[in-house]
Design a protein around this motif. Structure first.
Motif, PDB file in Angstrom:
ATOM      1  N   ALA A   5      31.681-137.063  51.779  1.00  0.00           N
ATOM      2  CA  ALA A   5      33.237-136.834  51.805  1.00  0.00           C
ATOM      3  C   ALA A   5      33.611-138.409  51.837  1.00  0.00           C
ATOM      4  CB  ALA A   5      33.673-136.359  53.024  1.00  0.00           C
ATOM      5  N   ALA A   6      32.851-139.433  52.383  1.00  0.00           N
ATOM      6  CA  ALA A   6      33.324-140.912  52.415  1.00  0.00           C
ATOM      7  C   ALA A   6      33.282-141.546  51.091  1.00  0.00           C
ATOM      8  CB  ALA A   6      32.465-141.646  53.376  1.00  0.00           C
ATOM      9  N   CYS A   7      32.504-140.805  50.136  1.00  0.00           N
ATOM     10  CA  CYS A   7      32.540-141.542  48.941  1.00  0.00           C
ATOM     11  C   CYS A   7      33.523-140.711  47.921  1.00  0.00           C
ATOM     12  CB  CYS A   7      31.234-141.154  48.143  1.00  0.00           C
ATOM     13  SG  CYS A   7      29.578-141.813  49.222  1.00  0.00           S
ATOM     14  N   VAL A   8      33.893-139.573  48.256  1.00  0.00           N
ATOM     15  CA  VAL A   8      34.666-138.838  47.231  1.00  0.00           C
ATOM     16  C   VAL A   8      36.152-139.163  47.338  1.00  0.00           C
ATOM     17  CG1 VAL A   8      35.413-136.342  46.532  1.00  0.00           C
ATOM     18  CG2 VAL A   8      33.223-136.992  47.380  1.00  0.00           C
ATOM     19  N   ASN A   9      36.363-140.518  46.929  1.00  0.00           N
ATOM     20  CA  ASN A   9      37.862-141.085  46.969  1.00  0.00           C
ATOM     21  C   ASN A   9      38.224-141.506  45.743  1.00  0.00           C
ATOM     22  OD1 ASN A   9      40.150-142.295  47.537  1.00  0.00           O
ATOM     23  ND2 ASN A   9      39.426-143.192  49.621  1.00  0.00           N
ATOM     24  N   PRO A  10      39.254-140.933  44.909  1.00  0.00           N
ATOM     25  CA  PRO A  10      39.469-141.602  43.773  1.00  0.00           C
ATOM     26  C   PRO A  10      40.109-143.026  43.772  1.00  0.00           C
ATOM     27  CG  PRO A  10      40.401-139.494  43.844  1.00  0.00           C
ATOM     28  CD  PRO A  10      39.910-139.589  45.322  1.00  0.00           C
ATOM     29  N   LYS A  11      40.726-143.392  44.969  1.00  0.00           N
ATOM     30  CA  LYS A  11      41.386-144.577  45.203  1.00  0.00           C
ATOM     31  C   LYS A  11      40.133-145.834  45.166  1.00  0.00           C
ATOM     32  CE  LYS A  11      45.069-143.053  47.671  1.00  0.00           C
ATOM     33  NZ  LYS A  11      45.934-143.038  48.803  1.00  0.00           N
ATOM     34  N   THR A  12      39.021-145.456  45.575  1.00  0.00           N
ATOM     35  CA  THR A  12      37.861-146.187  45.564  1.00  0.00           C
ATOM     36  C   THR A  12      36.934-146.127  44.282  1.00  0.00           C
ATOM     37  OG1 THR A  12      36.313-144.834  47.124  1.00  0.00           O
ATOM     38  CG2 THR A  12      37.893-146.598  48.018  1.00  0.00           C
ATOM     39  N   ASN A  13      37.204-145.353  43.434  1.00  0.00           N
ATOM     40  CA  ASN A  13      36.618-144.905  42.278  1.00  0.00           C
ATOM     41  C   ASN A  13      35.315-144.307  42.463  1.00  0.00           C
ATOM     42  OD1 ASN A  13      36.119-144.815  39.461  1.00  0.00           O
ATOM     43  ND2 ASN A  13      35.006-146.882  39.378  1.00  0.00           N
ATOM     44  N   TYR A  14      35.237-143.288  43.612  1.00  0.00           N
ATOM     45  CA  TYR A  14      33.989-142.652  44.234  1.00  0.00           C
ATOM     46  C   TYR A  14      33.028-143.665  44.409  1.00  0.00           C
ATOM     47  CZ  TYR A  14      36.415-138.285  43.039  1.00  0.00           C
ATOM     48  OH  TYR A  14      37.303-137.154  43.366  1.00  0.00           O
ATOM     49  N   ASP A  15      33.124-145.024  44.996  1.00  0.00           N
ATOM     50  CA  ASP A  15      32.250-145.908  45.290  1.00  0.00           C
ATOM     51  C   ASP A  15      31.298-145.365  46.242  1.00  0.00           C
ATOM     52  OD1 ASP A  15      30.807-148.322  45.585  1.00  0.00           O
ATOM     53  OD2 ASP A  15      32.183-149.073  47.031  1.00  0.00           O
ATOM     54  N   THR A  16      29.865-145.457  46.040  1.00  0.00           N
ATOM     55  CA  THR A  16      28.938-145.047  46.942  1.00  0.00           C
ATOM     56  C   THR A  16      28.101-145.954  47.697  1.00  0.00           C
ATOM     57  OG1 THR A  16      27.238-144.941  45.141  1.00  0.00           O
ATOM     58  CG2 THR A  16      28.411-142.850  45.573  1.00  0.00           C
ATOM     59  N   SER A  17      28.489-147.417  47.420  1.00  0.00           N
ATOM     60  CA  SER A  17      27.650-148.433  47.928  1.00  0.00           C
ATOM     61  C   SER A  17      27.648-148.508  49.543  1.00  0.00           C
ATOM     62  CB  SER A  17      28.513-150.026  47.652  1.00  0.00           C
ATOM     63  OG  SER A  17      29.809-150.022  48.206  1.00  0.00           O
ATOM     64  N   ILE A  18      28.723-148.101  50.298  1.00  0.00           N
ATOM     65  CA  ILE A  18      28.864-148.016  51.712  1.00  0.00           C
ATOM     66  C   ILE A  18      27.722-146.870  51.974  1.00  0.00           C
ATOM     67  CG2 ILE A  18      30.113-147.725  53.763  1.00  0.00           C
ATOM     68  CD1 ILE A  18      32.313-149.020  52.401  1.00  0.00           C
ATOM     69  N   ALA A  19      27.708-145.893  51.605  1.00  0.00           N
ATOM     70  CA  ALA A  19      26.933-144.701  51.876  1.00  0.00           C
ATOM     71  C   ALA A  19      25.404-145.175  51.706  1.00  0.00           C
ATOM     72  CB  ALA A  19      27.443-143.449  51.094  1.00  0.00           C
ATOM     73  N   LEU A  20      25.165-145.608  50.669  1.00  0.00           N
ATOM     74  CA  LEU A  20      23.900-145.859  50.295  1.00  0.00           C
ATOM     75  C   LEU A  20      23.176-147.022  51.211  1.00  0.00           C
ATOM     76  CD1 LEU A  20      24.099-146.154  46.238  1.00  0.00           C
ATOM     77  CD2 LEU A  20      23.437-144.019  47.836  1.00  0.00           C
ATOM     78  N   ALA A  21      24.322-147.980  51.566  1.00  0.00           N
ATOM     79  CA  ALA A  21      23.668-149.036  52.537  1.00  0.00           C
ATOM     80  C   ALA A  21      23.325-148.310  53.694  1.00  0.00           C
ATOM     81  CB  ALA A  21      24.796-150.211  52.578  1.00  0.00           C
ATOM     82  N   ASN A  22      24.432-147.301  54.138  1.00  0.00           N
ATOM     83  CA  ASN A  22      24.186-146.750  55.497  1.00  0.00           C
ATOM     84  C   ASN A  22      22.617-145.821  55.425  1.00  0.00           C
ATOM     85  OD1 ASN A  22      26.365-147.786  56.777  1.00  0.00           O
ATOM     86  ND2 ASN A  22      27.589-145.953  56.148  1.00  0.00           N
ATOM     87  N   LEU A  23      22.515-145.274  54.498  1.00  0.00           N
ATOM     88  CA  LEU A  23      21.065-144.502  53.979  1.00  0.00           C
ATOM     89  C   LEU A  23      19.773-145.576  54.245  1.00  0.00           C
ATOM     90  CD1 LEU A  23      21.907-141.989  51.292  1.00  0.00           C
ATOM     91  CD2 LEU A  23      21.494-141.536  53.538  1.00  0.00           C
ATOM     92  N   ASP A  24      20.000-146.778  53.521  1.00  0.00           N
ATOM     93  CA  ASP A  24      19.013-147.793  53.898  1.00  0.00           C
ATOM     94  C   ASP A  24      18.919-148.243  55.485  1.00  0.00           C
ATOM     95  OD1 ASP A  24      18.068-148.198  51.219  1.00  0.00           O
ATOM     96  OD2 ASP A  24      19.885-149.510  50.826  1.00  0.00           O
ATOM     97  N   LEU A  25      20.137-148.154  56.184  1.00  0.00           N
ATOM     98  CA  LEU A  25      19.936-148.583  57.545  1.00  0.00           C
ATOM     99  C   LEU A  25      19.389-147.361  58.278  1.00  0.00           C
ATOM    100  CD1 LEU A  25      20.902-150.204  59.948  1.00  0.00           C
ATOM    101  CD2 LEU A  25      23.056-149.042  59.903  1.00  0.00           C
ATOM    102  N   LEU A  26      19.621-146.091  57.931  1.00  0.00           N
ATOM    103  CA  LEU A  26      18.992-144.791  58.818  1.00  0.00           C
ATOM    104  C   LEU A  26      17.606-145.035  58.607  1.00  0.00           C
ATOM    105  CD1 LEU A  26      21.668-141.921  57.876  1.00  0.00           C
ATOM    106  CD2 LEU A  26      21.053-143.263  59.970  1.00  0.00           C
ATOM    107  N   ALA A  27      17.139-145.458  57.259  1.00  0.00           N
ATOM    108  CA  ALA A  27      15.801-145.081  56.845  1.00  0.00           C
ATOM    109  C   ALA A  27      15.160-146.311  57.843  1.00  0.00           C
ATOM    110  CB  ALA A  27      15.455-145.507  55.565  1.00  0.00           C
ATOM    111  N   SER A  28      15.606-147.392  58.322  1.00  0.00           N
ATOM    112  CA  SER A  28      15.062-148.617  58.908  1.00  0.00           C
ATOM    113  C   SER A  28      14.876-148.215  60.370  1.00  0.00           C
ATOM    114  CB  SER A  28      16.013-149.745  58.806  1.00  0.00           C
ATOM    115  OG  SER A  28      17.227-149.585  59.700  1.00  0.00           O
ATOM    116  N   TYR A  29      15.524-147.072  60.876  1.00  0.00           N
ATOM    117  CA  TYR A  29      15.501-146.615  62.216  1.00  0.00           C
ATOM    118  C   TYR A  29      14.516-145.263  61.908  1.00  0.00           C
ATOM    119  CZ  TYR A  29      18.811-149.423  64.163  1.00  0.00           C
ATOM    120  OH  TYR A  29      19.731-150.740  64.689  1.00  0.00           O
ATOM    121  N   ASN A  30      13.952-145.226  60.967  1.00  0.00           N
ATOM    122  CA  ASN A  30      12.856-144.148  60.808  1.00  0.00           C
ATOM    123  C   ASN A  30      13.674-142.641  60.947  1.00  0.00           C
ATOM    124  OD1 ASN A  30      10.392-143.392  60.187  1.00  0.00           O
ATOM    125  ND2 ASN A  30       9.608-143.087  62.286  1.00  0.00           N
ATOM    126  N   VAL A  31      14.861-142.597  60.460  1.00  0.00           N
ATOM    127  CA  VAL A  31      15.279-141.267  60.400  1.00  0.00           C
ATOM    128  C   VAL A  31      14.837-140.514  59.363  1.00  0.00           C
ATOM    129  CG1 VAL A  31      17.615-140.280  60.077  1.00  0.00           C
ATOM    130  CG2 VAL A  31      17.707-142.050  61.625  1.00  0.00           C
TER     131      VAL A  31
END
Length: 223
Positions: A5-31
């Protein structure tokens, strides 16, 4: 839970960069797995999904690909709220129990599409329907608690109130739709919460709705 939902925003052109960075962060915590909503909470927000469908799917593709790369499992939750039947302005009973309703057809077609698109991804752990929808069964909807933009105020409570038996019938139809598409036979959850006190008694027709212990005693065999 709002990963997509955080990515589904026409105003940001459906930018996924923050979501993908957060997934990297979660992976670093072994989620190892995350549960997220595939759909919006309010019917008024469905436009960003339906009017920009290609961008929505590309955002979801990005998330699935990233989870494959970092080893995070996904539990996509379909139909998290009643927004979908509000979208088509159909009473809940008709929407979910009539295979010819606009809601029913859309839900099954969308489910089939998503499962077929991602069923071969190792990032997909399981499928889930909604969130705690059992809690509204046999009670109905409080018109004072309806979300802004809901189409339900002009409908009767009887049109929208689902019983547990009716909800389980729809769960079964939805599960069958997934099973027909997912050749890997993943686990499927209904997303239900712990049942309300006395809910089982309402389901089986016991007039003593406060006799919550009867469910526990029946299941575990303790008088």
């Amino acid at each position: 839970f709002s990963l997509l939902a955080a990515c589904v925003n026409p105003k940001t052109n459906y930018d996924t960069s923050i979501a993908l960075a957060n997934l990297d962060l979660l992976a670093s915590y072994n989620v190892k797995a995350i549960r997220f909503s595939l759909m919006p909470f309010y019917s008024r927000d469905y436009g960003v999904f339906t009017n920009y469908y290609g961008s929505y799917i590309r955002a979801l593709d990005d998330i699935v690909k990233k989870c494959e790369e970092v080893g995070i499992g996904l539990i996509p939750s379909f139909w998290w709220s009643a927004a979908v039947q509000d979208l088509f302005d159909e009473p809940t009973k008709m929407a979910l129990l009539d295979p010819n309703s606009k809601t029913y057809k859309f839900m099954m077609e969308y489910t089939t599409f998503i499962v077929n698109r991602y069923k071969d991804s190792p990032a997909l752990f399981m499928w889930e329907y909604g969130n705690e929808l059992n809690l509204g069964c046999e009670i109905g909807v409080n018109p004072n608690s309806l979300p802004s933009g809901s189409s339900r105020p002009h409908r009767t409570n009887d049109e929208d109130m689902m019983t547990a038996a009716a909800m389980n019938w729809f769960y079964t139809k939805w599960i069958q739709t997934i099973e027909a598409a997912d050749t890997h036979h993943r686990c499927i959850s209904n997303g239900d919460a712990v049942y309300r006190q006395g809910q089982y008694n309402q389901w089986v027709g016991n007039p003593d709705r406060n006799a919550a212990w009867s469910l526990t005693s029946e299941l575990v065999g303790v008088p």
